[in-house]
Design a protein around this motif. Structure first.
Motif, mmCIF file in Angstrom:
data_model
loop_
_atom_site.group_PDB
_atom_site.id
_atom_site.type_symbol
_atom_site.label_atom_id
_atom_site.label_comp_id
_atom_site.label_asym_id
_atom_site.label_seq_id
_atom_site.Cartn_x
_atom_site.Cartn_y
_atom_site.Cartn_z
ATOM 1 N N VAL A 241 0.871 -1.180 0.000
ATOM 2 C CA VAL A 241 0.000 0.000 0.000
ATOM 3 C C VAL A 241 0.903 1.223 0.000
ATOM 4 O O VAL A 241 1.713 1.405 0.916
ATOM 5 N N PHE A 242 0.786 2.041 -1.051
ATOM 6 C CA PHE A 242 1.666 3.208 -1.228
ATOM 7 C C PHE A 242 3.134 2.783 -1.186
ATOM 8 O O PHE A 242 3.964 3.387 -0.481
ATOM 9 N N ASN A 243 3.419 1.691 -1.904
ATOM 10 C CA ASN A 243 4.787 1.157 -2.023
ATOM 11 C C ASN A 243 5.364 0.643 -0.708
ATOM 12 O O ASN A 243 6.578 0.416 -0.605
ATOM 13 N N HIS A 244 4.508 0.478 0.277
ATOM 14 C CA HIS A 244 4.931 -0.093 1.569
ATOM 15 C C HIS A 244 4.407 -1.513 1.673
ATOM 16 O O HIS A 244 3.213 -1.755 1.522
ATOM 17 N N ILE A 245 5.309 -2.468 1.910
ATOM 18 C CA ILE A 245 4.897 -3.861 2.054
ATOM 19 C C ILE A 245 4.229 -4.053 3.406
ATOM 20 O O ILE A 245 4.830 -3.792 4.459
ATOM 21 N N ILE A 246 2.976 -4.484 3.384
ATOM 22 C CA ILE A 246 2.201 -4.660 4.610
ATOM 23 C C ILE A 246 2.699 -5.889 5.363
ATOM 24 O O ILE A 246 2.777 -6.989 4.805
ATOM 25 N N THR A 247 3.013 -5.705 6.632
ATOM 26 C CA THR A 247 3.483 -6.815 7.457
ATOM 27 C C THR A 247 2.307 -7.546 8.093
ATOM 28 O O THR A 247 1.167 -7.056 8.092
ATOM 29 N N PHE A 248 2.599 -8.700 8.645
ATOM 30 C CA PHE A 248 1.567 -9.494 9.313
ATOM 31 C C PHE A 248 0.957 -8.721 10.489
ATOM 32 O O PHE A 248 -0.266 -8.729 10.683
ATOM 33 N N SER A 249 1.790 -8.057 11.262
ATOM 34 C CA SER A 249 1.306 -7.286 12.417
ATOM 35 C C SER A 249 0.391 -6.155 11.964
ATOM 36 O O SER A 249 -0.635 -5.878 12.613
ATOM 37 N N GLU A 250 0.739 -5.507 10.873
ATOM 38 C CA GLU A 250 -0.093 -4.417 10.367
ATOM 39 C C GLU A 250 -1.439 -4.939 9.869
ATOM 40 O O GLU A 250 -2.473 -4.264 10.022
ATOM 41 N N GLU A 251 -1.450 -6.130 9.284
ATOM 42 C CA GLU A 251 -2.712 -6.725 8.842
ATOM 43 C C GLU A 251 -3.603 -7.066 10.035
ATOM 44 O O GLU A 251 -4.828 -6.895 9.981
ATOM 45 N N ILE A 252 -2.985 -7.529 11.121
ATOM 46 C CA ILE A 252 -3.746 -7.794 12.343
ATOM 47 C C ILE A 252 -4.411 -6.509 12.830
ATOM 48 O O ILE A 252 -5.599 -6.493 13.209
ATOM 49 N N ILE A 253 -3.665 -5.424 12.807
ATOM 50 C CA ILE A 253 -4.203 -4.138 13.265
ATOM 51 C C ILE A 253 -5.347 -3.674 12.368
ATOM 52 O O ILE A 253 -6.382 -3.207 12.852
ATOM 53 N N VAL A 254 -5.173 -3.814 11.050
ATOM 54 C CA VAL A 254 -6.213 -3.397 10.104
ATOM 55 C C VAL A 254 -7.506 -4.172 10.341
ATOM 56 O O VAL A 254 -8.592 -3.582 10.464
ATOM 57 N N VAL A 255 -7.408 -5.496 10.437
ATOM 58 C CA VAL A 255 -8.599 -6.322 10.636
ATOM 59 C C VAL A 255 -9.214 -6.063 12.011
ATOM 60 O O VAL A 255 -10.448 -6.043 12.155
#
Length: 275
Positions: A241-255
């Protein structure tokens, strides 16, 4: 608290007593994984370059689809669990619950937890396919999958309840959900790699809650960190997202944030439901 447990228990018991629903839950995943996955495996390998050597030679379409099948199962079960709310309205059972001393917030939370538990169980049932498709699943992966599955199921159950609270007929609910299911599923990377898409479709992928859910399952099961960069890129396993690779921790936060938003909106809308 007792009201929440009672509603949760009713939905869970209702699921386990419905043998047709229990057995039928395997039909769609089986069709996609065994028939569609196996049938398209050769075509997908050709699209990936058709190389018998190099990193792309390790691409297995069935194994790639498996995390997506888990995501699809959790998604369908969780969001369709809210159908019981509309059915209860039609048969008058919901009126009896709403006029009881139990708070409507407790009813809503109980419904979401019930749908989340059932979706978690059905997602775990998909692990039965593991010995037949060559995927290696360890106990550590299973322990990682359980909380992630429940979090995803909780968010989608809340979304289903939000939709169901605004509708009065089961036919209307099913039509609205069908309109949502296929775009969200095909734009999540569950069935096809998220690579080489046009900009407008890529935007839809990034705002799709199921995208982050499926990607979490892929990170746990496929272990992309252990893959060759070329294969990982071809399979679309680096979600950016915006050239930033989404990490597993960030996906947890999003969900997790989506779960909070959906459950708050769902309880607010359900609290306004007429008895």
């Amino acid at each position: 608290m007792e009201g929440i447990i009672a509603i949760w228990q009713r939905d869970v018991i209702k699921f386990f007593r419905d043998r047709a629903r229990l057995i039928g839950s395997f039909a769609m995943p089986f069709m996609f994984l065994i028939l569609f996955g196996s049938g398209m495996s050769g075509a997908m390998s050709s699209m990936m370059g058709g190389a018998n050597q190099g990193p792309l030679a390790d691409f297995d379409f069935v194994q790639f689809m498996f995390p997506g099948i888990i995501g699809m199962t959790v998604f369908n079960t969780a969001i369709f669990s809210a159908l019981s709310v509309v059915q209860d309205k039609e048969f008058g059972y919901m009126r009896e619950i709403l006029v009881s001393p139990m708070s409507r917030v407790s009813i809503a939370i109980g419904k979401v937890l019930g749908g989340s538990t059932v979706a978690l169980f059905q997602g775990l049932m998909m692990l039965i396919f593991v010995p037949f498709i060559g995927v290696s699943i360890s106990f550590v992966m299973i322990f990682q999958l359980i909380p992630v599955m429940f979090l995803v199921a909780f968010a989608l159950s809340s979304l289903g309840l939000l939709i169901a609270s605004s509708l009065k007929t089961s036919q209307g609910f099913q039509m609205i959900i069908q309109i949502l299911i296929f775009p969200m599923l095909f734009l999540s990377g569950a069935l096809f790699p998220l690579s080489g898409m046009p900009a407008w479709m890529n935007f839809l992928v990034k705002i799709n809650p199921l995208t982050y859910s499926v990607d979490m399952f892929k990170k746990i099961i496929l272990q992309p960190d252990q893959m060759a960069p070329a294969l990982r890129e071809a399979m679309g396993l680096d979600l950016t997202v915006f050239n930033h690779i989404i990490t597993f921790s960030e996906e947890i936060i999003v969900v997790a944030l989506l779960s909070i938003i959906f459950v708050v909106l769902a309880t607010m809308r359900f609290s306004r439901t007429e008895a």
